[in-house]
Design a protein around this motif. Structure first.
Motif, short mmCIF file in Angstrom:
data_model
loop_
_atom_site.label_atom_id
_atom_site.label_comp_id
_atom_site.label_asym_id
_atom_site.label_seq_id
_atom_site.Cartn_x
_atom_site.Cartn_y
_atom_site.Cartn_z
N TRP A 1 29.35 33.32 51.65
CA TRP A 1 29.54 34.75 51.88
C TRP A 1 28.60 35.50 50.94
O TRP A 1 28.74 35.43 49.73
CB TRP A 1 30.99 35.14 51.64
N SER A 2 27.65 36.20 51.53
CA SER A 2 26.57 36.80 50.74
C SER A 2 26.34 38.25 51.13
O SER A 2 26.57 38.64 52.28
CB SER A 2 25.28 36.00 50.96
N PRO A 3 25.85 39.07 50.19
CA PRO A 3 25.47 40.44 50.53
C PRO A 3 24.08 40.54 51.15
O PRO A 3 23.67 41.62 51.58
CB PRO A 3 25.51 41.16 49.17
N TRP B 1 22.48 29.63 48.96
CA TRP B 1 23.05 30.31 47.78
C TRP B 1 21.95 30.71 46.80
O TRP B 1 21.96 31.82 46.27
CB TRP B 1 24.07 29.40 47.12
N ARG B 2 21.00 29.80 46.56
CA ARG B 2 19.91 30.14 45.64
C ARG B 2 19.04 31.27 46.20
O ARG B 2 18.45 32.04 45.44
CB ARG B 2 19.05 28.90 45.37
N THR B 3 18.97 31.37 47.52
CA THR B 3 18.12 32.38 48.15
C THR B 3 18.81 33.74 48.26
O THR B 3 18.22 34.78 47.96
CB THR B 3 17.70 31.92 49.56
N THR C 1 32.16 25.84 43.74
CA THR C 1 31.12 26.24 42.80
C THR C 1 29.83 25.47 43.07
O THR C 1 29.84 24.40 43.70
CB THR C 1 31.56 25.96 41.36
N PRO C 2 28.69 25.99 42.60
CA PRO C 2 27.42 25.25 42.74
C PRO C 2 27.50 23.86 42.12
O PRO C 2 26.92 22.90 42.65
CB PRO C 2 26.41 26.13 42.01
N GLY D 1 25.83 34.90 46.39
CA GLY D 1 27.12 35.00 47.05
C GLY D 1 28.10 33.96 46.55
O GLY D 1 27.96 33.40 45.45
N THR D 2 29.11 33.67 47.37
CA THR D 2 30.18 32.74 47.02
C THR D 2 30.43 31.79 48.17
O THR D 2 30.50 32.21 49.33
CB THR D 2 31.48 33.51 46.70
N VAL D 3 30.58 30.51 47.84
CA VAL D 3 30.83 29.47 48.85
C VAL D 3 32.33 29.22 48.95
O VAL D 3 33.03 29.10 47.94
CB VAL D 3 30.10 28.16 48.48
N VAL D 4 32.82 29.14 50.18
CA VAL D 4 34.24 28.89 50.45
C VAL D 4 34.34 27.70 51.40
O VAL D 4 33.58 27.60 52.38
CB VAL D 4 34.92 30.12 51.08
N ASP D 5 35.27 26.78 51.12
CA ASP D 5 35.40 25.62 51.98
C ASP D 5 36.36 25.89 53.13
O ASP D 5 36.91 27.00 53.26
CB ASP D 5 35.82 24.38 51.17
#
Length: 281
Positions: free
Chosen positions: A135-137, A252-254, A268-269, A257-261
């Motif tokens: 989930w990213s802006p 995520w690096r690009t 987390t990374p 945001g936050t990763v959700v399973d």
């Protein structure tokens, strides 16, 4: 009941599904002093010994615990031979939601569902779902998706990027990578108005409305629904997991945001890297 590894932060797991969850009584805290009845006991009070806590799930139900479970007892009921904590989960109130949360927590932590009579435990496979969502802006332009993600999908045939035009903003896209024996990995980017509950517990700058969903479609999708899939399914899952984690880590690096399973918990990374290492063993 659910059995979790000793010391598991059950409150953090509760707020992932129930953002207002809180300890109405913290574990190990004694109850308030209670005056003793009768004239001869005037001025005297007793307190109960410290005991399990009461975890309030948004006011709809309470989880009771922890109750210690010794390693030897855990092994006897089919759990890993380690010290565990038991929590009583209500079967009324939240109903299926509470049961779903309990199963998701057991799967997330490598714990188990334990019947009231403490007979053989049900241990959900912690690797059953490999799907992840970032989930990213920030929306990644569709033209950048293929060169950005192809290196993470080694061994696959990556199809063209499909776009959905948006006259008022960036285009959404999907990308499919096909494996000869292991099914497909699908990457979809779309703006969403509904986000997981766990994101409401984070700073608003740590996520956004752009959902990058990375999903695995196995050769036999029915096997996603069974608790003990075939060995072929397990092997295929092990082969695609590193690529899925690499795709999400790259996004995520690009875009940040936050990763959700798939269970609704933050990944987390560092955990992404650990999943890659574990899948390769």
């Amino acid at each position: 009941m659910i059995a979790l590894p000793r010391g598991t932060d059950v409150l953090a797991l509760a707020t992932a599904w129930f953002p207002a969850a809180r300890w109405s009584r913290e574990p190990g805290r004694a109850a308030a002093a209670r005056p003793m009845a009768g004239a001869r006991f005037r001025g005297m009070a007793v307190t109960t010994a410290p005991g399990p806590g009461l975890l309030d799930l948004d006011g709809a139900a309470e989880v009771v615990g922890p109750f210690p479970l010794a390693a030897a007892v855990a092994r006897a009921v089919g759990l890993p031979p380690r010290e565990s904590d038991l929590y009583g989960v209500p079967v009324t109130g939240l109903g299926d939601v509470a049961a779903g949360w309990a199963t998701a927590v057991a799967r997330r932590t490598g714990g188990a569902i334990l019947p009231a009579d403490r007979s053989r435990a049900l241990v959900p496979d912690p690797h059953a779902s490999v799907d992840l969502t970032l989930w990213s802006p920030v929306p990644v332009p569709p033209r950048d998706a293929l060169p950005l993600l192809r290196p993470s999908l080694s061994g696959s045939r990556v199809g063209p990027v499909e776009t959905a035009g948006r006259p008022d903003g960036p285009a959404e896209f999907s990308l499919t990578a096909s494996y000869e024996y292991d099914g497909q990995v699908v990457v979809r980017c779309a703006r969403s108005h509904e986000v997981p509950a766990v994101l409401s517990t984070l700073d608003w700058r740590a996520h956004g409305p752009w959902a990058y969903r990375v999903s695995w479609l196995p050769p036999d999708p029915v096997e996603l629904e069974v608790e003990q899939p075939s060995q072929l399914h397990v092997i295929a899952r092990q082969r695609v997991t590193p690529g899925i984690c690499r795709v999400v880590a790259t996004l995520w690096r690009t875009a940040g945001g936050t990763v959700v399973d798939a269970g609704g918990f933050v990944v987390t990374p560092e955990e992404l890297d650990e999943r890659v290492r574990t899948a390769r063993r």
